[in-house]
Design an enzyme around this catalytic site. Sequence first.
Site, PDB file in Angstrom:
ATOM      1  CG  HIS A  98      11.550  23.861  53.615  1.00  0.00           C
ATOM      2  ND1 HIS A  98      12.910  24.631  53.742  1.00  0.00           N
ATOM      3  CD2 HIS A  98      11.137  23.267  53.388  1.00  0.00           C
ATOM      4  CE1 HIS A  98      11.603  25.558  53.168  1.00  0.00           C
ATOM      5  NE2 HIS A  98      10.689  25.184  52.593  1.00  0.00           N
ATOM      6  CD  GLU A 167      10.203  23.401  48.309  1.00  0.00           C
ATOM      7  OE1 GLU A 167       8.742  23.769  48.598  1.00  0.00           O
ATOM      8  OE2 GLU A 167      11.224  23.853  49.867  1.00  0.00           O
TER       9      GLU A 167
END
Length: 243
Positions: A98, A167
């Site tokens: 992430h 993302e």
Amino acid sequence: MQSHPLIVANWKMNTTLADAIVAFEAIKIGLEPIDDVKVVICPPFLWLTILAEKNQNHPIRHLSVGAQNVSQFEKGAYTGEVSASMLKNIVEYAIVGHSERVTHFFEKPEDTNQKIKLLLKNKITPIVCVGEKFKNKNSLQLVLQTVVKIFKGISQKQIASSVIAYEPVWAISSNPSAQPATGDYVEKVAHTLALNFNTKIIYGGSVNAKNIREFTICEHISGALVGNASLSAKEFLQIIKKA
Ligand code: 13P
């Protein structure tokens, strides 16, 4: 999008135990009549076993829990870390790479690569996050090169059993200047990734009940990774219904 959508909630470092249980139970009830979707809730580590147990009596098979991170080491003297083998049999999925791990904890593609290998060894599906910073917007090759590095030494067959979460850093709601991506832009990146990797690709970055369809109608997008909007069970269930 062909198969059932995969909708993942990343609660990040939010919720008390009480909030988490209330939200999980509400999502479980709301999901009962909807079975053409797979939903994964990624709460803080401490709540994982508790929420997993909440889905053991009368389990809803299309609902499961996932980890937000995992150690790149197998076991041993790594204070504060949680290994893939500890997560085995509790979670079905784990998020790795992430951008918040990259920004705040300086994780490198090589670390993510180690984490994926350990997850696969323990039969946990990695949700591999990748996304460019605003200054690199439109640099599809940079995104692709990062994924190539992250999957180094991992077989095509194993890559196919992973999930890529695209993302863009600039679209994540915690970013002070966050701007949601457009469906066209997301599809362009997802198409490039799909030409190179035979894996499910989901989108994350300011997803909410109003914009989810813009992403799930994209040919190469199979679901969403939702941060902020997943903290409200009501909004998250709306997202699932619209997906
Ligand atoms: P937001 O949905 O809050 O933008 O967060 C996206 C994300 O980082 C999910 O992992």
